[in-house]
Design an enzyme around this catalytic site. Structure first.
Site, PDB file in Angstrom:
ATOM      1  N   LYS A  78       1.139  -1.199   0.065  1.00  0.00           N
ATOM      2  CA  LYS A  78       0.021  -0.364  -0.177  1.00  0.00           C
ATOM      3  C   LYS A  78       0.875   1.127  -0.045  1.00  0.00           C
ATOM      4  O   LYS A  78       2.071   1.060   0.658  1.00  0.00           O
ATOM      5  CB  LYS A  78      -0.339  -0.173   1.087  1.00  0.00           C
ATOM      6  CG  LYS A  78      -1.988   1.182   1.123  1.00  0.00           C
ATOM      7  CD  LYS A  78      -2.109   1.177   2.670  1.00  0.00           C
ATOM      8  CE  LYS A  78      -3.781   2.277   2.858  1.00  0.00           C
ATOM      9  NZ  LYS A  78      -4.441   1.386   3.765  1.00  0.00           N
ATOM     10  N   SER A 153     -10.192   1.370   2.929  1.00  0.00           N
ATOM     11  CA  SER A 153      -8.717   2.505   1.610  1.00  0.00           C
ATOM     12  C   SER A 153      -7.642   1.238   0.965  1.00  0.00           C
ATOM     13  O   SER A 153      -7.167   2.234   0.090  1.00  0.00           O
ATOM     14  CB  SER A 153      -8.023   3.431   2.594  1.00  0.00           C
ATOM     15  OG  SER A 153      -7.360   2.727   3.368  1.00  0.00           O
ATOM     16  N   SER A 177      -9.702  -0.938   6.871  1.00  0.00           N
ATOM     17  CA  SER A 177      -9.364  -0.821   5.469  1.00  0.00           C
ATOM     18  C   SER A 177      -8.877  -1.854   5.041  1.00  0.00           C
ATOM     19  O   SER A 177      -8.278  -1.826   4.346  1.00  0.00           O
ATOM     20  CB  SER A 177      -8.451   0.200   5.568  1.00  0.00           C
ATOM     21  OG  SER A 177      -9.319   1.414   5.259  1.00  0.00           O
TER      22      SER A 177
HETATM   23  N1  GLN Z   1     -13.257   3.001   5.797  1.00  0.00           N
HETATM   24  C1  GLN Z   1     -12.905   4.428   7.168  1.00  0.00           C
HETATM   25  C2  GLN Z   1     -12.205   5.429   6.939  1.00  0.00           C
HETATM   26  O1  GLN Z   1     -12.766   6.115   6.050  1.00  0.00           O
HETATM   27  C3  GLN Z   1     -11.731   2.473   7.545  1.00  0.00           C
HETATM   28  C4  GLN Z   1     -10.199   3.275   6.662  1.00  0.00           C
HETATM   29  C5  GLN Z   1      -9.123   2.527   7.314  1.00  0.00           C
HETATM   30  O2  GLN Z   1      -9.555   2.054   8.199  1.00  0.00           O
HETATM   31  N2  GLN Z   1      -8.249   3.004   6.711  1.00  0.00           N
HETATM   32  O3  GLN Z   1     -12.056   6.231   7.740  1.00  0.00           O
END
Ligand code: GLN
Length: 480
Positions: A78, A153, A177
């Protein structure tokens, strides 16, 4: 396409000579060439370096030397994790000109283990989102159905594994994420216990919630990778020193003895709102575990209904503080030449560098931390966090693990939720509580007749051994 599915299979093929490391790398690079223009999983591919590394391993193989387990495993990373000398953008224009000047600890460890880094993967800007549509470099698409999102994400990481463009990947998980994109693309995604893996070299989103973890095709592969990256790091104060029982025990995980285990089903997670398709799939998972002798028990997590609102106070508070360092002076994008004074440097650089979602969260976070509102929002959220943790402690005094769906429904269409942030935030309804409590969670592919569905298992702090034993036992039974 004959890319081996698991690290163990690959290791066997390397060591019995039936596959050369460079053959595998060529397969992976050709899959990337074919699929990436449409899927956009990778933001950068390190083809030349991967080839050189693979050829070195070919020589080792030819000389009859045994390859270590992770040697030659093609992995994507990532683009929020630093690899020395490589651009690290967090999919933000703010960091578009930034090149990392050191390796993250996880990268250092995997490099030493002989992993081949194939490239960097796309994400929602600064890891904020549930669909990978918030990237400054275009959305990633779901390899299972390119009209749909891969989740986020870490959507690029998930798509690279699901689309056979890597055998495994590293992502980060602040509220879901890793697990949510794993569920939506049909792969395994593991968020370790907070502190099990060093965050040194991970671009911080919300430091008290962030954890790095693997995407793989099997739970056992997740175990191998976690074993390679876990443990105390003197460069990172929040990384834990693991006791002998907490360290991963691969032989024990492989035995997959689960008949004495009890799994809790939180009644709050199984009420209205679950898609019938997901419910049917989860029922099949429950039936599989029951056939292995696992006992199920209804439990209650009364404060879980507050997990999303609590997360959307604590997380932006930390985001606003972490993203303050991107000021147009210290890293990446700078509008200093066009600015009239220092304040103007900040304003112009930040206005241009940050996308809408990052800006929204910086504003929210600044608001909840501001004097006069701090007690009403931030302190309150910290109190609820303690209650959510207590719910889990209580539950784990009765059961070894907890099972829920990973997501409320399957992958949605690109653009479907981009104008509705609240509905996007609700994507994390089943995943955020684990980050708030700091416990580990894994998403594993569940049975489906259509789009991928994931089930989530959680255990108490540092009990990844039980988590992965359960995951592996399930996969052995359904023969992934
Ligand atoms: N979808 C969640 C957010 O928008 C989690 C994001 C993450 O775990 N980095 O914050």
């Amino acid at each position: 396409m004959s890319t081996p599915l698991s690290i163990t299979d690959l290791h066997t093929e390397f060591n019995n000579g039936s596959k050369k490391p460079s053959e595998l790398i060529e397969e992976i690079l050709s899959n990337i060439e074919q699929s990436n223009p449409e899927i956009n999983a990778y933001t950068e591919v390190f083809a030349d370096e991967a080839r050189v590394q693979a050829q070195e391993l070919d020589h080792k193989q030819k000389a009859g030397q045994e390859l270590r387990l992770l040697e030659g495993v093609p992995m994507s990373i990532k683009d929020a994790i630093l690899i020395d000398g490589k651009k690290t953008t967090a999919s933000s224009l703010m960091l578009e000109p930034y090149t990392a000047v050191y390796d993250a600890t996880v990268i250092k460890k995997l490099r030493e283990a002989g992993v081949i880094f194939v490239g960097k993967t796309n994400l929602d800007e600064f890891a904020m989102g549930s669909s990978t549509e918030n990237s400054a470099f275009g959305p990633t698409k779901n390899p299972v159905d390119p009209a749909r999102v891969p989740g986020g994400s870490s959507g690029g990481s998930a798509a690279s594994v699901a689309g056979s463009m890597a055998l495994a990947s590293l992502g980060s998980d602040t509220g879901g994420s890793i697990r949510q994109p794993a569920a939506l693309t049909g792969v395994v995604g593991l968020k370790p216990t907070y502190g099990r893996v060093s965050r040194f070299g991970l671009i911080a989103m919300a430091s008290s919630l962030d954890q790095i973890g693997p995407f793989t095709n099997t739970s056992l592969d997740a175990a191998y990778l976690l074993q390679a990256i876990e443990g105390h790091d003197e460069l990172y104060a929040t990384s834990a020193t693991l006791t002998p029982e907490q360290l991963l025990d691969i032989p024990k995980i492989k035995e997959a003895k689960v008949s004495q285990m009890t799994i809790g089903l939180p009644k709050e997670y199984f009420i209205d709102g679950i898609d019938p398709e997901i419910r049917t799939s989860i029922d099949q998972v429950i039936a599989t575990y029951t056939s292995l002798g696992v006992t199920f028990k209804e439990i209650t997590l009364p404060y879980s209904q507050y997990a999303i609102p609590t997360y959307y106070i604590l997380m932006p508070a930390e985001v606003s503080s972490n993203l303050a360092r991107f000021d147009g002076i210290r890293y990446g994008l700078s509008k200093a030449e066009e600015a009239e004074n220092l304040l103007d440097v900040y304003k112009k650089s930040r206005m241009e560098g940050f996308g809408d979602e990052s800006t929204r969260r910086i504003l929210l976070g600044t608001y909840v931390l501001s004097s006069g509102y701090y007690d009403a929002y931030y302190s309150k959220a910290k109190q609820i966090q303690a209650l959510i943790r207590r719910d889990f402690e209580q539950a784990f005094s009765e059961v070894d693990a907890i099972l829920t769906p990973t997501t409320p429904h399957t992958a949605f269409k690109l653009g479907e939720k981009t104008n509705d942030p609240i509905s996007m935030y609700l994507e994390d309804i089943f995943t955020v509580a684990t980050n708030i409590a700091g416990i580990p969670g894994i998403s594993i592919p569940a049975p489906t007749k259509g789009l991928p569905i994931g089930f989530q298992l959680m255990t108490k702090h540092f009990d990844e051994n039980s988590l992965l034993t359960l995951g592996n036992a399930y996969e052995q039974t359904v023969k992934i």
